[in-house]
Design an enzyme around this catalytic site. Sequence first.
Site, PDB file in Angstrom:
ATOM      1  N   ASP A 145      -2.044   7.791   3.864  1.00  0.00           N
ATOM      2  CA  ASP A 145      -1.629   6.428   4.235  1.00  0.00           C
ATOM      3  C   ASP A 145      -2.278   6.077   5.574  1.00  0.00           C
ATOM      4  O   ASP A 145      -2.631   6.967   6.352  1.00  0.00           O
ATOM      5  CB  ASP A 145      -0.096   6.365   4.352  1.00  0.00           C
ATOM      6  CG  ASP A 145       0.432   4.927   4.253  1.00  0.00           C
ATOM      7  OD1 ASP A 145      -0.390   3.987   4.158  1.00  0.00           O
ATOM      8  OD2 ASP A 145       1.666   4.747   4.259  1.00  0.00           O
ATOM      9  N   GLU A 146      -2.418   4.797   5.872  1.00  0.00           N
ATOM     10  CA  GLU A 146      -2.968   4.326   7.158  1.00  0.00           C
ATOM     11  C   GLU A 146      -4.334   4.954   7.431  1.00  0.00           C
ATOM     12  O   GLU A 146      -4.629   5.370   8.557  1.00  0.00           O
ATOM     13  CB  GLU A 146      -2.009   4.675   8.310  1.00  0.00           C
ATOM     14  CG  GLU A 146      -0.572   4.244   8.096  1.00  0.00           C
ATOM     15  CD  GLU A 146      -0.307   2.803   8.497  1.00  0.00           C
ATOM     16  OE1 GLU A 146      -1.260   2.106   8.883  1.00  0.00           O
ATOM     17  OE2 GLU A 146       0.850   2.376   8.381  1.00  0.00           O
ATOM     18  N   GLN A 164      -5.808  -3.440  10.565  1.00  0.00           N
ATOM     19  CA  GLN A 164      -4.732  -2.800  11.313  1.00  0.00           C
ATOM     20  C   GLN A 164      -5.197  -1.536  12.021  1.00  0.00           C
ATOM     21  O   GLN A 164      -4.392  -0.670  12.351  1.00  0.00           O
ATOM     22  CB  GLN A 164      -3.560  -2.462  10.391  1.00  0.00           C
ATOM     23  CG  GLN A 164      -2.877  -3.692   9.819  1.00  0.00           C
ATOM     24  CD  GLN A 164      -1.660  -3.312   9.005  1.00  0.00           C
ATOM     25  OE1 GLN A 164      -0.659  -2.852   9.532  1.00  0.00           O
ATOM     26  NE2 GLN A 164      -1.742  -3.486   7.701  1.00  0.00           N
ATOM     27  N   LYS A 203       0.821  -1.215   0.000  1.00  0.00           N
ATOM     28  CA  LYS A 203       0.000   0.000   0.000  1.00  0.00           C
ATOM     29  C   LYS A 203       0.853   1.262   0.000  1.00  0.00           C
ATOM     30  O   LYS A 203       0.617   2.186  -0.764  1.00  0.00           O
ATOM     31  CB  LYS A 203      -0.937   0.026   1.223  1.00  0.00           C
ATOM     32  CG  LYS A 203      -1.985  -1.055   1.218  1.00  0.00           C
ATOM     33  CD  LYS A 203      -2.897  -0.950   2.420  1.00  0.00           C
ATOM     34  CE  LYS A 203      -2.187  -1.147   3.744  1.00  0.00           C
ATOM     35  NZ  LYS A 203      -1.563  -2.467   3.912  1.00  0.00           N
ATOM     36  N   THR A 204       1.832   1.279   0.888  1.00  0.00           N
ATOM     37  CA  THR A 204       2.662   2.477   0.982  1.00  0.00           C
ATOM     38  C   THR A 204       3.478   2.643  -0.300  1.00  0.00           C
ATOM     39  O   THR A 204       3.648   3.749  -0.816  1.00  0.00           O
ATOM     40  CB  THR A 204       3.570   2.401   2.224  1.00  0.00           C
ATOM     41  OG1 THR A 204       2.735   2.210   3.365  1.00  0.00           O
ATOM     42  CG2 THR A 204       4.381   3.668   2.402  1.00  0.00           C
ATOM     43  N   ARG A 259       5.040  -7.194  11.075  1.00  0.00           N
ATOM     44  CA  ARG A 259       6.221  -6.334  10.906  1.00  0.00           C
ATOM     45  C   ARG A 259       7.427  -7.165  10.498  1.00  0.00           C
ATOM     46  O   ARG A 259       8.438  -6.640  10.046  1.00  0.00           O
ATOM     47  CB  ARG A 259       6.573  -5.582  12.212  1.00  0.00           C
ATOM     48  CG  ARG A 259       5.571  -4.575  12.751  1.00  0.00           C
ATOM     49  CD  ARG A 259       5.052  -3.658  11.696  1.00  0.00           C
ATOM     50  NE  ARG A 259       3.825  -4.173  11.108  1.00  0.00           N
ATOM     51  CZ  ARG A 259       3.317  -3.733   9.962  1.00  0.00           C
ATOM     52  NH1 ARG A 259       3.902  -2.786   9.279  1.00  0.00           N
ATOM     53  NH2 ARG A 259       2.196  -4.247   9.488  1.00  0.00           N
TER      54      ARG A 259
END
Length: 724
Positions: A221-222, A252, A36-37, A607
């Site tokens: 983002d996020e 998330q 995504k990022t 992560r």
Amino acid sequence: MEDVSDILDPLNEAQREAVAAPPGRTLVLAGAGSGKTRVLVHRAAWLNRVEGASPFTLMAVTFTNKAAAEMRGRIETLLGFSAAGMWTGTFHGLSHRLLRRHWREAGLTESFQILDSDDQKRLLRRVMRLLEIDEARFPPRQVQGYINSRKDDGQRPDDLGEGADPHTDRMIRIYRAYQEACERTGQVDFAELLLRSFELLRDNASLRNHYREQFRHVLVDEFQDTNGIQYAWLRMLAGPEADLFVVGDDDQSIYGWRGARVENIRRLTDDYPDVRVFRLEQNYRSTATILKAANALIDNNSGRMGKNLWTDGEDGEAIMLYAAFNDLDEARFVVDRLREAIADGHARSELAILYRSNAQSRLFEEALLTHGIPYRVYGGLRFFERAEIKDALAYTRLVSNPQDDASFERVVNTPPRGIGGKTVDLIREQSRARRASLWDAAEQCLQERLLPGRAHNAVTQFLALIQALGEQVTDQPLAEAIDLVIKGSGLRELFARDRDDRGESRLENLDELVSAARGFEQDWEGDGEMDTLTAFLAHAALEGGEGQAQDWQDCVQLMTLHSAKGLEFPWVCLAGLEEGLFPHRMSAEDPDRLEEERRLCYVGITRARRRLLMTWAEKRRLHGEERWCAPSRFISELPDDLIHHVRTRVSVSRPAMAIRRGLAESHEMADSGFHLGQRVMHPKFGEGVVLQYEGQGPSARIQVNFDTVGAKWLVASYAKLQGA
Ligand code: ATP
Ligand code: MG
């Protein structure tokens, strides 16, 4: 046609489609590590190259300063030039920038200061004291939470209906008085930054149009972690026409407790019915084993938006699970594994220890220090939050704005100069009666000779000192100004007199502050909105020192799970997987909060790129109390065939234990008969806990932390230790 192969080639088909979507409303909803990022970064470059958008028309928002800096760097690399005009940052950082530019329209003072959470609580306490409200019935922390969540929902005191119940009425009264105090002293808390800049755009049509015209492309983002006011802020800024590109993952969402709304994802599709939704399903980050574990865990949550996540990468190693005897043993084990990883050639910055709560970092830090391994703690007590740094900054703030009450209170008697509590109370009373700042009230007290002789002199000297410093620092470069303030205020002398380690490290920190200021000054390009000092103080409040100090050094990374969002590491340890700690005690009973804890665990697992170590401790000292713990339910939600149990704990007789330990601990403990973390009894020193073991046979030594005399090394064969 422009050559865009550098933008599209590093992407898979689904990612390419999202990056090249026509301008409009776009949502990329996809699981962890699916790119995504990366897609967002490539989208920014695409807009520039293909749509001809100048960086000046781009705004990119994310949640942490670390992520924002990284994003900017990656966009610039792709673009091949420095995108100075582009606005990238956190919601708070960008709001702050708007308010600095338009302080007048926003009804602020030019030199407004940012209150961090600690300052906010201090100010609240003072306001409550003035209102004579009992702190026992209204704990300041709760009041602070109340005010911040009202602001996060966009509510001012006048929007809150009074008369519902006396308790709420009180809260509203405190909120109102607190806000008045902020306005009077030119201070802005974190939540206010967002609300104020939202209102600025809402109430000022020409500014709103100006920015909507400017930021034709907004990237977020996020997105799953936006709260009410952030969402409203985005909509206000983007308007109905903007090219809005948001990426997120409902699995998330971990800031529900701070008002974040996963529903914003659904709301976006309601508010913008033409939104195009893209899904990415291939994970590029983790091994198949790690990904399977993450998928199995999150599968226990209900109401998910449903995503598939797969990888064509290799299985990789099993997840290592270690059941520690206690928290000390946990730290020792983790640091031993870290040392092995470093010996295997890992850079230290590839290794991360993640935990649920800040308090857990201490034992890891101690173990790392013992072995001389450089580390860095993100979050927690950050550089700019240390007492001596806050003292120095408070002086600096007061010198630049004497009306700053919070700073006045902080330093009026630091170092001690004979201005006692009674004198300060009197000044406070005057300030309240006259609705004046503490500084002005103090001047009044002097003029009207309201203070007893000694106090009068002390206050006179204090005001003179601040004024003199003000004159000295005018026109000085920032670092010199701060250095002058540190010396002139007497802080340096104060800590130099502290002969112990604490004084020493405080002096070092003050030096570090001066060099931080120097570094900041060099990087600060100046945008005509703030002078360097104001900008530096804002930077201190907003960044709290992340990215400060020794960034160049290769350090092991320690952080809470919350701060690990969006990051990745080849080697990750998830520590403290115990019921009551993770999931947190306060969340275990409530199904919604339990699901949020599970998402946090999902964030943690995902992560890791190659290796994942999980640990829990049977016994842990937390908040001064030693407790027996059970392994976290999250462990049992992972498929057992993915896990390599390093040690299972059963009570066994000593010889059997020695054999078992022999497997787990190589030879170390094999002949001691004691295990790490065990309570033992010594004829002279009394009871203690086994910390470490070294060597074999007659020369073997054992380290015990005794309740009476602290840690001691003993020769095992002579020590006459017994199990307690
Ligand atoms: P998170 O949900 O944790 O924020 P994300 O969806 O933002 O994750 P990224 O951080 O963008 O994922 O990507 C995860 C990793 O996969 C990164 O190391 C990234 O460089 C890599 N990656 C992403 N897409 C590709 C691709 N098409 N080819 C190779 N590597 C990729
Ligand atoms: Mg990401």
